[in-house]
Design a protein around this motif. Structure first.
Motif, PDB file in Angstrom:
ATOM      1  N   GLU A  58       3.935   7.538 -11.027  1.00  0.00           N
ATOM      2  CA  GLU A  58       5.172   6.837 -10.678  1.00  0.00           C
ATOM      3  C   GLU A  58       4.887   5.593  -9.838  1.00  0.00           C
ATOM      4  OE1 GLU A  58       8.757   7.775  -7.571  1.00  0.00           O
ATOM      5  OE2 GLU A  58       8.240   9.396  -8.980  1.00  0.00           O
ATOM      6  N   VAL A  59       3.999   5.740  -8.854  1.00  0.00           N
ATOM      7  CA  VAL A  59       3.686   4.606  -7.977  1.00  0.00           C
ATOM      8  C   VAL A  59       2.975   3.500  -8.760  1.00  0.00           C
ATOM      9  CG1 VAL A  59       2.281   3.884  -5.998  1.00  0.00           C
ATOM     10  CG2 VAL A  59       3.622   6.002  -5.873  1.00  0.00           C
TER      11      VAL A  59
ATOM     12  N   MET B  71       0.834  -1.194   0.000  1.00  0.00           N
ATOM     13  CA  MET B  71       0.000   0.000   0.000  1.00  0.00           C
ATOM     14  C   MET B  71       0.870   1.245   0.000  1.00  0.00           C
ATOM     15  SD  MET B  71      -1.780   2.657   1.693  1.00  0.00           S
ATOM     16  CE  MET B  71      -1.940   2.407   3.461  1.00  0.00           C
ATOM     17  N   THR B  72       0.517   2.208  -0.854  1.00  0.00           N
ATOM     18  CA  THR B  72       1.200   3.492  -0.920  1.00  0.00           C
ATOM     19  C   THR B  72       0.179   4.607  -0.808  1.00  0.00           C
ATOM     20  OG1 THR B  72       3.038   2.656  -2.262  1.00  0.00           O
ATOM     21  CG2 THR B  72       2.625   5.024  -2.329  1.00  0.00           C
ATOM     22  N   ILE B  73       0.523   5.616   0.012  1.00  0.00           N
ATOM     23  CA  ILE B  73      -0.301   6.812   0.204  1.00  0.00           C
ATOM     24  C   ILE B  73       0.397   7.988  -0.468  1.00  0.00           C
ATOM     25  CG2 ILE B  73      -1.295   8.392   1.903  1.00  0.00           C
ATOM     26  CD1 ILE B  73      -0.871   6.054   3.979  1.00  0.00           C
ATOM     27  N   VAL B  74      -0.351   8.752  -1.255  1.00  0.00           N
ATOM     28  CA  VAL B  74       0.132  10.013  -1.817  1.00  0.00           C
ATOM     29  C   VAL B  74      -0.765  11.110  -1.260  1.00  0.00           C
ATOM     30  CG1 VAL B  74       0.534  11.343  -3.914  1.00  0.00           C
ATOM     31  CG2 VAL B  74       0.994   8.871  -3.888  1.00  0.00           C
ATOM     32  N   GLN B  75      -0.163  12.051  -0.549  1.00  0.00           N
ATOM     33  CA  GLN B  75      -0.944  13.029   0.211  1.00  0.00           C
ATOM     34  C   GLN B  75      -0.425  14.434  -0.020  1.00  0.00           C
ATOM     35  OE1 GLN B  75      -3.625  12.518   2.455  1.00  0.00           O
ATOM     36  NE2 GLN B  75      -3.759  14.741   2.627  1.00  0.00           N
ATOM     37  N   GLY B  76      -1.312  15.347  -0.445  1.00  0.00           N
ATOM     38  CA  GLY B  76      -0.937  16.750  -0.550  1.00  0.00           C
ATOM     39  C   GLY B  76      -0.688  17.342   0.827  1.00  0.00           C
ATOM     40  N   ARG B  77       0.477  17.937   1.004  1.00  0.00           N
ATOM     41  CA  ARG B  77       0.828  18.535   2.301  1.00  0.00           C
ATOM     42  C   ARG B  77      -0.210  19.554   2.728  1.00  0.00           C
ATOM     43  NH1 ARG B  77       4.300  17.605   6.419  1.00  0.00           N
ATOM     44  NH2 ARG B  77       6.081  17.316   5.020  1.00  0.00           N
TER      45      ARG B  77
ATOM     46  N   ALA C 208       1.157  20.699  -2.968  1.00  0.00           N
ATOM     47  CA  ALA C 208      -0.153  20.224  -3.407  1.00  0.00           C
ATOM     48  C   ALA C 208      -1.198  20.384  -2.325  1.00  0.00           C
ATOM     49  CB  ALA C 208      -0.076  18.751  -3.829  1.00  0.00           C
ATOM     50  N   GLY C 209      -2.437  20.592  -2.788  1.00  0.00           N
ATOM     51  CA  GLY C 209      -3.602  20.569  -1.923  1.00  0.00           C
ATOM     52  C   GLY C 209      -4.311  19.235  -2.045  1.00  0.00           C
TER      53      GLY C 209
ATOM     54  N   THR D 152       1.025  15.729  -7.241  1.00  0.00           N
ATOM     55  CA  THR D 152       0.255  14.544  -6.861  1.00  0.00           C
ATOM     56  C   THR D 152       0.067  13.625  -8.059  1.00  0.00           C
ATOM     57  OG1 THR D 152      -0.906  15.770  -5.128  1.00  0.00           O
ATOM     58  CG2 THR D 152      -1.957  13.760  -5.939  1.00  0.00           C
ATOM     59  N   THR D 153      -0.306  14.198  -9.198  1.00  0.00           N
ATOM     60  CA  THR D 153      -0.494  13.397 -10.412  1.00  0.00           C
ATOM     61  C   THR D 153       0.786  12.654 -10.771  1.00  0.00           C
ATOM     62  OG1 THR D 153      -2.166  14.923 -11.277  1.00  0.00           O
ATOM     63  CG2 THR D 153      -1.084  13.492 -12.859  1.00  0.00           C
TER      64      THR D 153
END
Length: 327
Positions: free
Chosen positions: A315-316, A266-272, A300-301, A309-310
């Motif tokens: 990449e992931v 599992m990978t999380i991508v999160q806008g700061r 990113a929001g 984010t995109t």
């Protein structure tokens, strides 16, 4: 079909399959399939609750590698009937994803991909059907805890950062209805009179869209002119929020539930600077599940269309193409 730049993602031909799946006496679910019919199956779970799918959702997935399934959830998009809250709960949606998997004869999703409400639904689905999930790629984590709902919908959270937008959100209602604005909005959204429900839906959605990107995104507000999107998104979102998505407080983060899926990559991508789903929830999920990977995107929001984010999601997903997942 060709690969565009890493910023723009992948280009796809039109869907190779478009259909509706009847899941009960009320609901027919609209879905589309793109890419390689023999490829690794990925399902894209849209946000909201009450959002919808569109072809640009495919940009994260190589058409040579992936069989990409897009699903309009109950009451959403082109699923029928539009904006219906009857038999529409988190657990209905979880069952629908499994029904669709079986209908498409997919032994296991290579990736369950979800952002915002889609991340909630992905976690609930994986914890219910762990053997159906090969991996998870999640963005803008939302677990429907009490403070998460209050942050966005009540004074004291996001309203402190976007006071003019929150005041517009409140001031849509007559002054005597503002003491409990969520309930007041809900009554209007559930009205059978479009002259009542549609303006309320527009005002409800404008608040969320106004805070979804790091920089103002005026083109994104064009969705407010789509009446079918407006009513479905606002009505279903209010329905789910008032019922806390039929989840117990902190349910998705409990150790016994994380343990059910701990071995799933599992990978999380999160806008700061995500103001809709603040980073603390992504951090809490990562702490509860330290085997996961967390990428905080510092420019990113909330929106999945934020460039950083995109790019990271693409990449992931490319990295996950090489995962060996038992079918």
């Amino acid at each position: 079909m060709s690969q565009a730049s890493s910023f723009n993602g992948f280009e796809h031909d039109d869907a190779f399959d478009v259909d509706w799946l009847r899941v009960d006496g009320d609901h027919e679910l609209y879905f589309e399939q793109y890419g390689n019919p023999e490829g690794k199956a990925v399902i894209y779970l849209h946000g909201g609750p009450g959002g919808h799918i569109s072809k640009p959702n495919t940009v994260f997935f190589s058409p040579k590698t992936y069989r990409t399934v897009l699903l309009d959830q109950r009451g959403c998009g082109r699923s029928r009937p539009n904006a219906s809250i009857h038999n529409n709960t988190t657990w209905h949606l979880v069952a629908d994803i499994e029904t669709l998997r079986q209908h498409l004869k997919i032994s296991k999703w290579h990736i369950v991909f979800g952002g915002s409400w889609g991340s909630t639904l992905a976690l609930a689905y994986a914890q219910t059907h762990p053997s159906s999930v090969g991996s998870l790629v999640l963005r803008g984590i939302f677990t429907v805890r009490e403070f998460e709902l209050k942050w966005t919908m009540l004074p004291g959270g996001a309203s402190k950062l976007f006071p003019e937008h929150f005041e517009e959100f409140l001031n849509f209602l007559p002054e005597e209805e503002r003491a409990d604005h969520i309930e007041a909005y809900n009554k209007r959204l559930m009205s059978d009179d479009e002259r009542v429900s549609h303006p309320a839906a527009r005002a409800w959605n404008k608040w969320e869209l106004s805070i979804s990107t790091l920089y103002p995104n005026l083109p994104g507000l064009a969705q407010l002119d789509d009446t079918s999107f407006n009513l479905a998104h606002a009505r279903i979102e209010a329905h789910y929020f008032r019922n806390r998505a039929w989840l117990e407080e902190g349910q998705l983060l409990r150790k016994e539930n994380i343990d059910k899926i701990r071995d799933i990559p599992m990978t999380i991508v999160q806008g700061r600077y995500d103001v809709v789903c603040p980073s603390i929830t992504a951090w809490d999920l990562h702490k509860a599940w330290p085997e996961s990977k967390l990428h905080l995107i510092n420019d990113a929001g909330h929106s999945v269309t934020e460039p950083g984010t995109t790019a990271k999601l693409i990449e992931v997903v490319e990295e996950y193409a090489s995962l060996s997942i038992e079918r």
